[in-house]
Design a protein around this motif. Structure first.
Motif, mmCIF file in Angstrom:
data_model
loop_
_atom_site.group_PDB
_atom_site.id
_atom_site.type_symbol
_atom_site.label_atom_id
_atom_site.label_comp_id
_atom_site.label_asym_id
_atom_site.label_seq_id
_atom_site.Cartn_x
_atom_site.Cartn_y
_atom_site.Cartn_z
ATOM 1 N N SER A 143 0.547 -1.457 0.038
ATOM 2 C CA SER A 143 0.112 -0.107 -0.292
ATOM 3 C C SER A 143 1.138 1.501 -0.218
ATOM 4 C CB SER A 143 -0.870 0.444 1.601
ATOM 5 O OG SER A 143 -1.679 -1.045 0.937
ATOM 6 N N ILE A 144 0.667 2.528 -0.716
ATOM 7 C CA ILE A 144 0.868 3.541 -0.638
ATOM 8 C C ILE A 144 1.860 4.150 0.913
ATOM 9 C CG2 ILE A 144 0.852 6.288 -0.860
ATOM 10 C CD1 ILE A 144 1.316 4.230 -2.981
ATOM 11 N N LEU A 145 0.575 3.990 1.748
ATOM 12 C CA LEU A 145 1.018 3.824 3.787
ATOM 13 C C LEU A 145 0.930 2.868 4.356
ATOM 14 C CD1 LEU A 145 -0.001 7.745 3.603
ATOM 15 C CD2 LEU A 145 1.712 6.397 3.715
ATOM 16 N N LEU A 146 1.717 2.160 4.595
ATOM 17 C CA LEU A 146 1.749 0.981 5.435
ATOM 18 C C LEU A 146 2.175 1.931 7.251
ATOM 19 C CD1 LEU A 146 3.323 -1.809 3.132
ATOM 20 C CD2 LEU A 146 0.674 -0.887 4.207
ATOM 21 N N GLU A 147 1.298 0.861 8.042
ATOM 22 C CA GLU A 147 1.983 1.020 9.641
ATOM 23 C C GLU A 147 2.605 -0.277 10.106
ATOM 24 O OE1 GLU A 147 -0.404 1.854 12.319
ATOM 25 O OE2 GLU A 147 -1.536 3.722 11.727
ATOM 26 N N PRO A 178 -19.531 34.057 4.458
ATOM 27 C CA PRO A 178 -18.970 35.169 5.757
ATOM 28 C C PRO A 178 -19.478 33.739 7.000
ATOM 29 C CG PRO A 178 -21.165 35.446 4.568
ATOM 30 C CD PRO A 178 -20.248 34.748 3.655
ATOM 31 N N ARG A 179 -20.490 32.886 6.468
ATOM 32 C CA ARG A 179 -20.730 31.588 8.077
ATOM 33 C C ARG A 179 -19.388 31.504 8.569
ATOM 34 N NH1 ARG A 179 -25.374 28.327 4.079
ATOM 35 N NH2 ARG A 179 -23.542 28.777 2.884
ATOM 36 N N ALA A 180 -18.104 30.794 8.071
ATOM 37 C CA ALA A 180 -16.987 30.158 8.639
ATOM 38 C C ALA A 180 -16.202 31.601 9.251
ATOM 39 C CB ALA A 180 -16.069 30.020 7.599
ATOM 40 N N GLU A 181 -15.889 31.284 10.515
ATOM 41 C CA GLU A 181 -15.223 31.660 11.698
ATOM 42 C C GLU A 181 -14.238 30.631 11.909
ATOM 43 O OE1 GLU A 181 -15.393 34.650 12.914
ATOM 44 O OE2 GLU A 181 -17.683 35.631 12.143
ATOM 45 N N ARG A 182 -13.695 29.716 12.025
ATOM 46 C CA ARG A 182 -13.082 28.852 12.260
ATOM 47 C C ARG A 182 -13.281 27.533 11.217
ATOM 48 N NH1 ARG A 182 -10.692 25.089 16.385
ATOM 49 N NH2 ARG A 182 -8.980 25.847 16.710
ATOM 50 N N VAL A 183 -12.381 26.850 10.576
ATOM 51 C CA VAL A 183 -11.753 26.192 10.514
ATOM 52 C C VAL A 183 -11.313 25.141 10.068
ATOM 53 C CG1 VAL A 183 -12.848 24.696 7.950
ATOM 54 C CG2 VAL A 183 -13.331 27.010 8.469
ATOM 55 N N SER A 184 -11.804 23.713 10.882
ATOM 56 C CA SER A 184 -10.236 22.605 11.477
ATOM 57 C C SER A 184 -10.166 21.432 10.311
ATOM 58 C CB SER A 184 -10.551 21.821 12.731
ATOM 59 O OG SER A 184 -10.278 23.234 13.161
ATOM 60 N N LEU A 185 -9.067 21.329 9.626
ATOM 61 C CA LEU A 185 -9.326 19.923 8.212
ATOM 62 C C LEU A 185 -8.415 19.429 8.738
ATOM 63 C CD1 LEU A 185 -8.850 22.254 4.977
ATOM 64 C CD2 LEU A 185 -10.861 22.001 6.272
ATOM 65 N N TYR A 186 -9.013 18.016 8.584
ATOM 66 C CA TYR A 186 -8.192 16.989 9.322
ATOM 67 C C TYR A 186 -8.199 16.170 8.030
ATOM 68 C CZ TYR A 186 -8.521 18.148 14.124
ATOM 69 O OH TYR A 186 -8.791 18.691 15.608
ATOM 70 N N TRP A 187 -6.888 15.613 7.618
ATOM 71 C CA TRP A 187 -6.781 14.886 6.020
ATOM 72 C C TRP A 187 -6.336 13.253 6.510
ATOM 73 C CZ3 TRP A 187 -7.892 16.732 1.618
ATOM 74 C CH2 TRP A 187 -7.880 18.095 1.305
ATOM 75 N N LEU A 188 -7.290 12.643 5.688
ATOM 76 C CA LEU A 188 -6.939 10.865 6.071
ATOM 77 C C LEU A 188 -5.582 10.453 5.166
ATOM 78 C CD1 LEU A 188 -10.223 10.150 7.557
ATOM 79 C CD2 LEU A 188 -8.637 10.750 8.997
ATOM 80 N N GLU A 196 -7.115 -2.917 7.490
ATOM 81 C CA GLU A 196 -6.771 -1.546 6.942
ATOM 82 C C GLU A 196 -7.987 -0.563 8.286
ATOM 83 O OE1 GLU A 196 -6.700 -0.680 3.883
ATOM 84 O OE2 GLU A 196 -6.078 -2.521 2.935
ATOM 85 N N THR A 197 -7.089 0.543 8.214
ATOM 86 C CA THR A 197 -7.192 1.004 8.713
ATOM 87 C C THR A 197 -6.844 2.751 8.036
ATOM 88 O OG1 THR A 197 -7.057 2.235 11.305
ATOM 89 C CG2 THR A 197 -5.024 1.640 9.997
ATOM 90 N N GLU A 198 -6.669 3.434 8.896
ATOM 91 C CA GLU A 198 -7.187 5.083 8.482
ATOM 92 C C GLU A 198 -5.972 6.261 9.472
ATOM 93 O OE1 GLU A 198 -10.787 7.437 10.029
ATOM 94 O OE2 GLU A 198 -11.012 6.018 8.668
ATOM 95 N N THR A 199 -4.920 6.930 9.109
ATOM 96 C CA THR A 199 -4.572 7.379 9.855
ATOM 97 C C THR A 199 -4.736 9.519 9.278
ATOM 98 O OG1 THR A 199 -1.658 7.714 11.198
ATOM 99 C CG2 THR A 199 -2.098 8.228 8.441
#
Length: 256
Positions: free
Chosen positions: A60-64, A193-203, A213-216
């Motif tokens: 896989s591209i990413l393996l733990e 205008p509705r957004a005040e604070r945005v957190s993006l989390y990339w899996l 199979e899992t995610e990181t």
């Protein structure tokens, strides 16, 4: 794929891939011929990957690893494919000048506005459609681009958006892709205008110590309205967001 594997052995596929690389390295092929060879190489690389998977050398591209770390890998065929792509990109010193018709088509495409999204939609649905319009509804491994959206206040102005990142051949390519996509998403979200604070989390996909199979979590980006309003989005360098965002953290392996 199984039929193609029966027709072509792994050794023959690798040998042909090596021939294609040499022909592309020569640099004397016209662009069209180089692209034809590249397409053949892509098909052969997929056949090689099928053999590797069948031999339980599936990568896989990413393996733990057993310690929970993440390692980025590529198959032999994948490495050759990268080499071919780099050679193909540099097979001509200068690209041929576009015809007037091609220039008009390009200008028309660049002037096309982003598809409108109905502002009357529920905000969560509006966000999903906006993000899909900008960076695609799915990642390059067919994961839904938007995994989930969670709001932390009644006004839905403070939010957490979990997204699937695109995989690639190297740590830096994955990292740069996340930066570019984060920039596009946040620029558009904060144009409303509705957004005040945005957190993006990339899996990213991974495997645990048991091979399941899992995610990181590959990256976390936090941007507030105060910071977003200071950013000159048109003047911001393509990879400049980590320097101006309130937070931009990568998984340790993507920092290498």
């Amino acid at each position: 794929m199984a039929d193609k594997m029966k027709e072509t052995s792994f050794e023959k596929a690798i040998a042909r891939l090596e021939e294609i690389v040499k022909e592309l390295e020569d640099g004397r092929l016209p662009l069209e011929s180089a692209l034809v060879l590249f397409e053949e190489g892509v098909k052969l690389s997929r056949i090689c990957e099928g053999y590797l998977e069948a031999a339980e050398q599936r990568i896989s591209i990413l393996l733990e690893d057993e310690k929970g770390g993440v390692t980025l890998c590529a198959t032999i065929a994948g490495v050759l494919l990268v080499v071919m792509l780099l050679i193909c990109m540099g097979c001509e010193d200068e690209p041929p000048a576009p015809s007037p018709a091609q220039e008009q088509t390009q200008e028309a495409q660049e002037s096309l506005p982003e598809p409108e999204v109905d502002q009357n939609l529920p905000y969560e649905e509006w966000l999903k459609q906006v993000i899909s319009n900008i960076i695609g509804a799915t990642s390059n491994i067919d994961k839904p681009r938007v995994d989930s959206i969670l709001f932390f206040d009644e006004n839905e102005s403070d939010m957490e958006i979990i997204l699937w990142a695109d995989t690639s051949f190297t740590h830096s390519m994955v990292r740069d892709g996340i930066i570019l996509h984060s920039t596009d998403v946040l620029r558009r979200v904060f144009s409303d205008p509705r957004a005040e604070r945005v957190s993006l989390y990339w899996l990213l996909p991974a495997k645990d110590s048991y091979g399941d199979e899992t995610e990181t979590m590959a990256a976390r980006v936090v941007l507030t309205r105060d910071t977003a309003d200071k950013i000159n989005w048109k003047g911001l360098s393509p990879l400049g967001l980590p320097r101006v965002a309130d937070k931009f953290d990568f998984h340790p392996k993507l920092q290498q």
